[in-house]
Design a protein around this motif. Sequence first.
Motif, PDB file in Angstrom:
ATOM      1  N   VAL A  43       0.796  -1.304   0.163  1.00 45.14           N
ATOM      2  CA  VAL A  43      -0.100   0.010   0.030  1.00 45.14           C
ATOM      3  C   VAL A  43       1.021   1.568  -0.094  1.00 45.14           C
ATOM      4  CG1 VAL A  43      -1.761  -0.959   1.102  1.00 45.14           C
ATOM      5  CG2 VAL A  43      -0.392  -0.056   2.553  1.00 45.14           C
ATOM      6  N   GLY A  44       2.099   1.136  -0.509  1.00 45.74           N
ATOM      7  CA  GLY A  44       2.960   2.093  -0.376  1.00 45.74           C
ATOM      8  C   GLY A  44       3.830   2.608   0.474  1.00 45.74           C
ATOM      9  N   ALA A  45       4.474   1.559   1.335  1.00 47.51           N
ATOM     10  CA  ALA A  45       5.495   2.329   2.412  1.00 47.51           C
ATOM     11  C   ALA A  45       6.479   2.806   1.858  1.00 47.51           C
ATOM     12  CB  ALA A  45       5.581   0.908   3.249  1.00 47.51           C
ATOM     13  N   ASP A  46       7.327   3.430   2.625  1.00 51.68           N
ATOM     14  CA  ASP A  46       8.613   4.383   1.998  1.00 51.68           C
ATOM     15  C   ASP A  46       9.890   3.299   2.113  1.00 51.68           C
ATOM     16  OD1 ASP A  46       8.686   4.361   4.586  1.00 51.68           O
ATOM     17  OD2 ASP A  46       8.985   6.569   4.742  1.00 51.68           O
ATOM     18  N   PHE A  47       9.803   2.110   2.223  1.00 52.13           N
ATOM     19  CA  PHE A  47      10.985   1.293   2.144  1.00 52.13           C
ATOM     20  C   PHE A  47      10.800   0.039   1.400  1.00 52.13           C
ATOM     21  CE2 PHE A  47       7.890   0.108   5.830  1.00 52.13           C
ATOM     22  CZ  PHE A  47       7.840  -1.205   5.737  1.00 52.13           C
ATOM     23  N   THR A  48      11.866  -0.829   1.474  1.00 52.53           N
ATOM     24  CA  THR A  48      11.852  -1.937   0.700  1.00 52.53           C
ATOM     25  C   THR A  48      12.406  -3.092   1.868  1.00 52.53           C
ATOM     26  OG1 THR A  48      13.951  -1.582  -0.207  1.00 52.53           O
ATOM     27  CG2 THR A  48      12.162  -1.388  -1.510  1.00 52.53           C
ATOM     28  N   PHE A  49      12.357  -4.453   1.574  1.00 54.99           N
ATOM     29  CA  PHE A  49      12.806  -5.066   2.755  1.00 54.99           C
ATOM     30  C   PHE A  49      14.416  -5.530   2.347  1.00 54.99           C
ATOM     31  CE2 PHE A  49      13.523  -9.493   4.312  1.00 54.99           C
ATOM     32  CZ  PHE A  49      13.454  -9.248   5.736  1.00 54.99           C
ATOM     33  N   LYS A  50      15.134  -5.561   3.228  1.00 63.59           N
ATOM     34  CA  LYS A  50      16.483  -6.068   2.896  1.00 63.59           C
ATOM     35  C   LYS A  50      16.855  -7.315   3.712  1.00 63.59           C
ATOM     36  CE  LYS A  50      21.202  -4.151   3.212  1.00 63.59           C
ATOM     37  NZ  LYS A  50      22.073  -3.049   3.723  1.00 63.59           N
ATOM     38  N   GLY A  51      16.408  -7.772   4.934  1.00 65.50           N
ATOM     39  CA  GLY A  51      16.939  -8.956   5.321  1.00 65.50           C
ATOM     40  C   GLY A  51      16.916  -9.148   7.095  1.00 65.50           C
ATOM     41  N   PHE A  52      17.161 -10.054   7.431  1.00 65.10           N
ATOM     42  CA  PHE A  52      17.093 -10.702   8.729  1.00 65.10           C
ATOM     43  C   PHE A  52      18.518 -10.759   9.420  1.00 65.10           C
ATOM     44  CE2 PHE A  52      13.360 -12.707   6.719  1.00 65.10           C
ATOM     45  CZ  PHE A  52      12.259 -12.144   7.587  1.00 65.10           C
ATOM     46  N   LEU A  53      18.536 -10.201  10.544  1.00 63.99           N
ATOM     47  CA  LEU A  53      19.684 -10.589  11.379  1.00 63.99           C
ATOM     48  C   LEU A  53      19.685 -11.361  12.555  1.00 63.99           C
ATOM     49  CD1 LEU A  53      21.285  -6.874  11.505  1.00 63.99           C
ATOM     50  CD2 LEU A  53      22.139  -8.658   9.965  1.00 63.99           C
ATOM     51  N   ALA A  54      20.171 -12.075  12.916  1.00 58.03           N
ATOM     52  CA  ALA A  54      20.290 -12.997  14.102  1.00 58.03           C
ATOM     53  C   ALA A  54      20.888 -12.238  15.378  1.00 58.03           C
ATOM     54  CB  ALA A  54      20.878 -14.357  14.068  1.00 58.03           C
ATOM     55  N   PHE A  55      20.052 -12.330  16.240  1.00 51.59           N
ATOM     56  CA  PHE A  55      20.557 -11.508  17.485  1.00 51.59           C
ATOM     57  C   PHE A  55      21.519 -12.152  18.304  1.00 51.59           C
ATOM     58  CE2 PHE A  55      19.877  -9.944  22.319  1.00 51.59           C
ATOM     59  CZ  PHE A  55      20.711  -8.969  22.059  1.00 51.59           C
ATOM     60  N   GLU A  56      23.034 -11.627  18.374  1.00 55.34           N
ATOM     61  CA  GLU A  56      23.877 -12.268  18.769  1.00 55.34           C
ATOM     62  C   GLU A  56      23.986 -13.792  18.503  1.00 55.34           C
ATOM     63  OE1 GLU A  56      23.548 -11.321  23.085  1.00 55.34           O
ATOM     64  OE2 GLU A  56      23.937  -9.272  22.631  1.00 55.34           O
ATOM     65  N   GLY A  57      23.577 -14.153  17.204  1.00 46.81           N
ATOM     66  CA  GLY A  57      24.111 -15.488  16.529  1.00 46.81           C
ATOM     67  C   GLY A  57      22.982 -16.599  16.734  1.00 46.81           C
TER      68      GLY A  57
END
Length: 217
Positions: free
Chosen positions: A27-41
């Motif tokens: 619906v027009g958000a001002d971002f695209t998706f980049k990815g996920f990070l694991a918190f402290e592995g």
Amino acid sequence: MRRELVIIGNSGAARECYWLAQDMIKVGADFTFKGFLAFEGYEGDLKELSGYFLGSDDEYTPDTHDVFSIGIGHAELRRRVYSKWKDRGVVFKNLIHPTAAIQESSSLGEANIVARDAAISCNVNVGCCNFINGGVIIGHDVNIGDVNIFAPRSVILSDVTIGANNLFGAQSVVFPGATVGNNNILAAGAFLYKGCRDKNVMAGNPAHKVGEVTDLN
């Protein structure tokens, strides 16, 4: 410059945030998706989204166009992530599903999640890093601190004051005028009338103390 969303977290709650973000993008958000990070592995479980895994947050260097969200459904871990990355100066974004209803007179801090069909009434103040799940109802003149988890279809009625690091179980209800301290757990289906102080496990109707919260990790 178009922003790119990075979700810190790599398990079920993170996947939920991904799909919420996708609905925002449609619906027009001002971002695209980049990815996920694991918190402290943390090993995690991204299932069909594993191709978006960026590695451990300790090894990630933010880009200037990155914005962040916390896809973790545990209050204390959310607090740790928020504190760690806030100190690094990154920008946190609220993820608010298009079907969520938030009255204009209400305010939200940053790094909040507001899921599908949640409703926030008028003159509500919401702090930072809260996770408001699907179908949650928050009545008028409620004040909410930081890093609380509201399970699906929990209800916070009017003039309630809520501290930090609390968990409100599915279909629990907090009644008008109650005050909830910090680090409490309200069990699923519990009805809390007057409130509680800190580190209590509350259950039943009316809710009463059935234990203490001792492990916040």
